[in-house]
Write an enzyme that holds these catalytic residues in place. Structure first.
Site, PDB file in Angstrom:
ATOM      1  N   SER A   1       0.801  -1.244   0.000  1.00  0.00           N
ATOM      2  CA  SER A   1       0.000   0.000   0.000  1.00  0.00           C
ATOM      3  C   SER A   1       0.821   1.275   0.000  1.00  0.00           C
ATOM      4  O   SER A   1       0.260   2.353  -0.225  1.00  0.00           O
ATOM      5  CB  SER A   1      -0.891   0.030   1.229  1.00  0.00           C
ATOM      6  OG  SER A   1      -2.096  -0.576   0.939  1.00  0.00           O
TER       7      SER A   1
ATOM      8  N   LYS B   1       0.452   3.409  -2.921  1.00  0.00           N
ATOM      9  CA  LYS B   1      -0.758   4.213  -3.135  1.00  0.00           C
ATOM     10  C   LYS B   1      -0.457   5.711  -3.057  1.00  0.00           C
ATOM     11  O   LYS B   1      -1.171   6.521  -3.632  1.00  0.00           O
ATOM     12  CB  LYS B   1      -1.830   3.833  -2.101  1.00  0.00           C
ATOM     13  CG  LYS B   1      -2.359   2.410  -2.287  1.00  0.00           C
ATOM     14  CD  LYS B   1      -3.273   1.999  -1.148  1.00  0.00           C
ATOM     15  CE  LYS B   1      -3.776   0.570  -1.337  1.00  0.00           C
ATOM     16  NZ  LYS B   1      -4.509   0.070  -0.173  1.00  0.00           N
TER      17      LYS B   1
HETATM   18  N1  GLU Z   1      -2.378  -5.206  -2.222  1.00  0.00           N
HETATM   19  C1  GLU Z   1      -2.927  -5.152  -0.890  1.00  0.00           C
HETATM   20  C2  GLU Z   1      -4.438  -5.276  -0.924  1.00  0.00           C
HETATM   21  O1  GLU Z   1      -5.061  -4.801  -1.836  1.00  0.00           O
HETATM   22  C3  GLU Z   1      -2.499  -3.870  -0.242  1.00  0.00           C
HETATM   23  C4  GLU Z   1      -2.874  -3.823   1.191  1.00  0.00           C
HETATM   24  C5  GLU Z   1      -2.012  -2.923   2.020  1.00  0.00           C
HETATM   25  O2  GLU Z   1      -0.789  -2.941   1.944  1.00  0.00           O
HETATM   26  O3  GLU Z   1      -2.634  -2.201   2.782  1.00  0.00           O
HETATM   27  O4  GLU Z   1      -5.027  -5.856  -0.062  1.00  0.00           O
END
Ligand code: GLU
Length: 303
Positions: free
Chosen positions: A63, A66
């Protein structure tokens, strides 16, 4: 300041605490990571760089990516972006469906999964080759060559039941414009970027430098947007534990289920801690403790 000594002193203190955290299991490939890894890197704007432990081993940033996709989308769309995603802390789990239905498919913020899926959708609309262009964007920030782990992306794709539910719900409300599979494929790849603590802290330095990459002097995002991204990290960067993290550490940041945490001290440094065992809220157990002691010891929070 002798950061090397500070890092090892803090590590020696926290390793005495029983680590009740668990490595993320819901993405099969992440469950294979050695739970005892521990790395730290701090990169200062005035060019000092300090490492500790496994700071030069790659891990899945999950994440944390993001923040980078938000930066790209915000630069392209400007303030219109906020018509499709909010900036409020969610107070719910990162993959919660409940709020999304009440709020008619508009995710609370860009760092919960629903919000990051909307950002991925925007980039799929705006970029010719999203995977290639996103990687090039990250590479220009860290000045090394980083890549996607195709195993991690495939592994997540094989069991993405909740993310599929989120994106379908948003599609039904009209907040996903592209083909669901295409958006999900891009989202899984961006979460599957692998970086070292050093690469990742170097990458995030633009947010400590009012949006300018200190290595190339290129404006990545303008000063006001950089301030806003830091604010969103402060309020929404740690799942439904953002308040507690802010209370303990006092820095904007973002964590990922790969066990990484990045924090930014505007005008001074960015820093990454990696330790794969996660607490019940999904944040690195030792990473959070380390940062709490670090900002307490050297009085380096923003408050
Ligand atoms: N790829 C993970 C998901 O979509 C990211 C989650 C995270 O790191 O918060 O669940």
């Amino acid at each position: 300041m002798d950061f090397n000594k500070i890092f090892s002193d803090i590590y020696n203190t926290i390793k005495k605490v029983e680590n009740t955290g668990k490595v993320a299991q819901y993405i099969p490939e992440l469950a294979l990571v050695d739970p005892e890894k521990f790395g730290v890197c701090l990169v200062r704007l005035d060019a000092g760089k300090f490492h500790f432990g496994n700071a030069n081993e790659k891990f899945s940033i999950q994440s944390i990516a993001k923040v980078l996709s938000l930066t790209m989308a915000y630069e392209i769309k400007g303030e219109k972006l906020w018509e499709r995603v909010g900036v409020e802390p969610s107070g719910t789990a990162f993959n919660s469906l409940v709020q999304l239905e009440y709020e008619k498919g508009i995710p609370r913020n860009p760092f919960i999964n629903a919000g990051a899926l909307v950002i991925a959708d925007i980039l799929v609309s705006e970029l010719e080759n999203p995977k290639k262009e996103f990687l090039a964007f990250v590479n220009q920030l860290c000045h090394t060559k980083v890549n996607y782990s195709l195993q991690v992306a495939e592994s997540e794709k094989s069991c993405a039941y909740t993310n599929k539910a989120l994106i379908n719900l948003m599609k039904s409300f009209g907040n996903i414009k592209n083909d669901i599979n295409e958006v999900m494929d891009f989202y899984f790849h961006l979460c599957a970027i692998e970086m070292t603590c050093e690469e990742l802290s170097q990458t995030f330095l633009y947010l400590a430098n009012d949006g300018v990459c200190p290595l190339s002097q290129k404006v990545i995002i303008d000063q006001s947007k950089s301030k806003r991204i830091n604010s969103i990290m402060q309020l929404c960067g740690f799942y439904d534990e953002a308040g507690e993290f802010s209370f303990k550490v006092g820095l904007p940041g973002k964590s990922g289920v790969g066990g990484g945490i990045v924090v930014v001290r505007p005008h001074k440094f960015s820093m990454v801690v990696w330790s794969p065992r996660l607490n019940a809220k999904g944040n690195s157990f030792l990473g959070t403790k380390f940062l709490e002691l670090f900002t307490t010891k050297i009085d380096y929070s923003i408050f």
